[in-house]
Write a protein that holds these residues in place. Structure first.
Motif, PDB file in Angstrom:
ATOM      1  N   ALA A   9      10.286 -32.782 -10.386  1.00 37.69           N
ATOM      2  CA  ALA A   9      11.309 -33.809 -10.339  1.00 37.69           C
ATOM      3  C   ALA A   9      12.221 -33.708 -11.553  1.00 37.69           C
ATOM      4  O   ALA A   9      11.781 -33.422 -12.661  1.00 37.69           O
ATOM      5  CB  ALA A   9      10.661 -35.183 -10.289  1.00 37.69           C
ATOM      6  N   PRO A  10      13.536 -33.943 -11.373  1.00 37.52           N
ATOM      7  CA  PRO A  10      14.463 -33.900 -12.506  1.00 37.52           C
ATOM      8  C   PRO A  10      14.358 -35.165 -13.342  1.00 37.52           C
ATOM      9  O   PRO A  10      13.710 -36.149 -12.955  1.00 37.52           O
ATOM     10  CB  PRO A  10      15.827 -33.816 -11.818  1.00 37.52           C
ATOM     11  N   ALA A  11      15.018 -35.155 -14.496  1.00 42.80           N
ATOM     12  CA  ALA A  11      15.071 -36.346 -15.329  1.00 42.80           C
ATOM     13  C   ALA A  11      15.795 -37.456 -14.583  1.00 42.80           C
ATOM     14  O   ALA A  11      16.745 -37.216 -13.846  1.00 42.80           O
ATOM     15  CB  ALA A  11      15.785 -36.018 -16.637  1.00 42.80           C
ATOM     16  N   THR A  12      15.331 -38.681 -14.783  1.00 39.32           N
ATOM     17  CA  THR A  12      15.908 -39.842 -14.114  1.00 39.32           C
ATOM     18  C   THR A  12      16.374 -40.829 -15.158  1.00 39.32           C
ATOM     19  O   THR A  12      15.557 -41.352 -15.929  1.00 39.32           O
ATOM     20  CB  THR A  12      14.854 -40.517 -13.210  1.00 39.32           C
ATOM     21  N   PRO A  13      17.674 -41.118 -15.225  1.00 39.02           N
ATOM     22  CA  PRO A  13      18.153 -42.090 -16.208  1.00 39.02           C
ATOM     23  C   PRO A  13      17.515 -43.452 -15.982  1.00 39.02           C
ATOM     24  O   PRO A  13      17.188 -43.838 -14.855  1.00 39.02           O
ATOM     25  CB  PRO A  13      19.666 -42.133 -15.949  1.00 39.02           C
ATOM     26  N   VAL A  14      17.324 -44.186 -17.052  1.00 38.18           N
ATOM     27  CA  VAL A  14      16.674 -45.475 -16.956  1.00 38.18           C
ATOM     28  C   VAL A  14      17.600 -46.496 -16.303  1.00 38.18           C
ATOM     29  O   VAL A  14      18.809 -46.481 -16.512  1.00 38.18           O
ATOM     30  CB  VAL A  14      16.238 -45.957 -18.355  1.00 38.18           C
ATOM     31  N   LEU A  47      12.309 -37.127 -19.724  1.00 38.10           N
ATOM     32  CA  LEU A  47      12.266 -37.359 -18.285  1.00 38.10           C
ATOM     33  C   LEU A  47      12.973 -38.646 -17.877  1.00 38.10           C
ATOM     34  O   LEU A  47      13.443 -38.768 -16.745  1.00 38.10           O
ATOM     35  CB  LEU A  47      10.810 -37.427 -17.812  1.00 38.10           C
ATOM     36  N   ARG A  48      13.026 -39.624 -18.781  1.00 38.13           N
ATOM     37  CA  ARG A  48      13.640 -40.913 -18.467  1.00 38.13           C
ATOM     38  C   ARG A  48      14.606 -41.268 -19.610  1.00 38.13           C
ATOM     39  O   ARG A  48      14.328 -42.136 -20.431  1.00 38.13           O
ATOM     40  CB  ARG A  48      12.556 -41.974 -18.298  1.00 38.13           C
ATOM     41  N   PRO A  49      15.773 -40.586 -19.658  1.00 34.70           N
ATOM     42  CA  PRO A  49      16.722 -40.842 -20.754  1.00 34.70           C
ATOM     43  C   PRO A  49      17.114 -42.315 -20.819  1.00 34.70           C
ATOM     44  O   PRO A  49      17.403 -42.944 -19.809  1.00 34.70           O
ATOM     45  CB  PRO A  49      17.922 -39.968 -20.376  1.00 34.70           C
ATOM     46  N   ARG A 241       4.768 -37.059 -16.752  1.00 34.84           N
ATOM     47  CA  ARG A 241       5.188 -37.626 -15.465  1.00 34.84           C
ATOM     48  C   ARG A 241       4.197 -38.686 -14.981  1.00 34.84           C
ATOM     49  O   ARG A 241       4.596 -39.694 -14.380  1.00 34.84           O
ATOM     50  CB  ARG A 241       5.342 -36.514 -14.428  1.00 34.84           C
ATOM     51  N   LEU A 242       2.935 -38.464 -15.262  1.00 30.26           N
ATOM     52  CA  LEU A 242       1.925 -39.422 -14.839  1.00 30.26           C
ATOM     53  C   LEU A 242       2.082 -40.744 -15.588  1.00 30.26           C
ATOM     54  O   LEU A 242       1.905 -41.829 -15.008  1.00 30.26           O
ATOM     55  CB  LEU A 242       0.535 -38.827 -15.061  1.00 30.26           C
TER      56      LEU A 242
END
Length: 262
Positions: A9-14, A47-49, A241-242
């Motif tokens: 999975a790609p990074a996902t913005p918060v 992963l979650r900028p 990721r977990l």
């Protein structure tokens, strides 16, 4: 959510207004422990900028839970950096949060999860790239070396992980060993594998960071003649990721609970 597919999975913005992720680690006098936690936090942030990720420790390291809670207030989700629901998860963390005056939602522990199996695969493949072959795995017996617990449910959970890992990855056998508490040690588990006819052996620490217990496992594996020794899970991408998976699940439960109550 299919945890097993998250590794790509790609990074996902918060999302706007998301509470902080308060990672609660055990802590250790060994400086490698805090360094590993810092590396793991860096992966989570990547992963979650934009997500506020804070760390607090139960013991030995700083900052402690009261210090971090005083900054975050109630706008956080506590995520334990623990593999099983044993004493730290059931008692120490809730007690520390209460003592700090915090009523934070608390995510589940990391195990069980397909992502933990994927992280174990990663560490063993780093030690022995030939294990990518199903034929080699079918000839290899693995010792899943955990810390061990006085809580029977926690040890049962570790044995369930071992059984699932053997079933889904095709190992010749997987034996569980413990570095502390009661139960078989690494040499006992390696001997059991050899009695079962396994000639190629590997030891996989089921631990999150370097320290006294992983060093004990490594020494025992070397003394008992294991063919391969994996590193601890550490800052594996699957662990990062977990942690976000557990954070998201706790956040969803928090947001849906009032509607369900109504």
């Amino acid at each position: 959510m299919d945890e097993g597919r998250l590794s790509a999975a790609p990074a996902t913005p918060v999302a706007a207004g998301s509470p902080a992720l308060l990672l609660i680690a055990h802590g250790s006098r060994d400086a490698r422990h805090a360094a590993t936690v810092a590396d793991l936090v860096a992966r989570v942030r990547a992963l979650r900028p934009g997500l506020d990720v804070a760390t607090a420790y139960l013991d030995h390291c700083a900052p402690r839970i009261p210090q971090v809670v005083s900054r975050l207030g109630s706008a956080a989700v506590a995520v334990p950096l623990l593999l099983n629901r044993a004493f730290h998860a059931k008692n120490d963390i809730p007690a520390a949060l209460r003592a700090a005056g915090a009523t934070l939602p608390t995510a589940d522990v990391l195990g069980p999860s397909p992502l933990l199996l994927a992280a174990l695969d990663r560490r063993l493949a780093e030690a022995g790239p030939e294990l990518a072959s199903a034929a080699v795995r079918a000839r290899t017996g693995v010792v899943l070396a955990a810390a061990g617990s006085s809580d029977p449910a926690a040890d049962a959970a570790t044995r369930a992980v071992a059984a699932q890992w053997r079933r889904t990855r095709g190992w010749a056998a997987v034996e569980v060993a413990y570095a502390s508490a009661e139960g078989p040690r690494v040499p006992d588990a390696l001997a059991a594998l050899r009695r079962a006819g396994v000639r190629r052996t590997a030891v996989a620490p089921y631990l999150l960071a370097p320290g006294r217990l992983p060093d004990r496992i490594a020494g025992a594996a070397a003394d008992a003649g294991a063919d391969l020794l994996a590193e601890v899970l550490g800052a594996a991408p699957e662990i990062a990721r977990l942690l976000l998976t557990r954070y998201d699940a706790a956040l969803t439960e928090l947001r849906t609970a009032p509607a369900l109550t109504a």
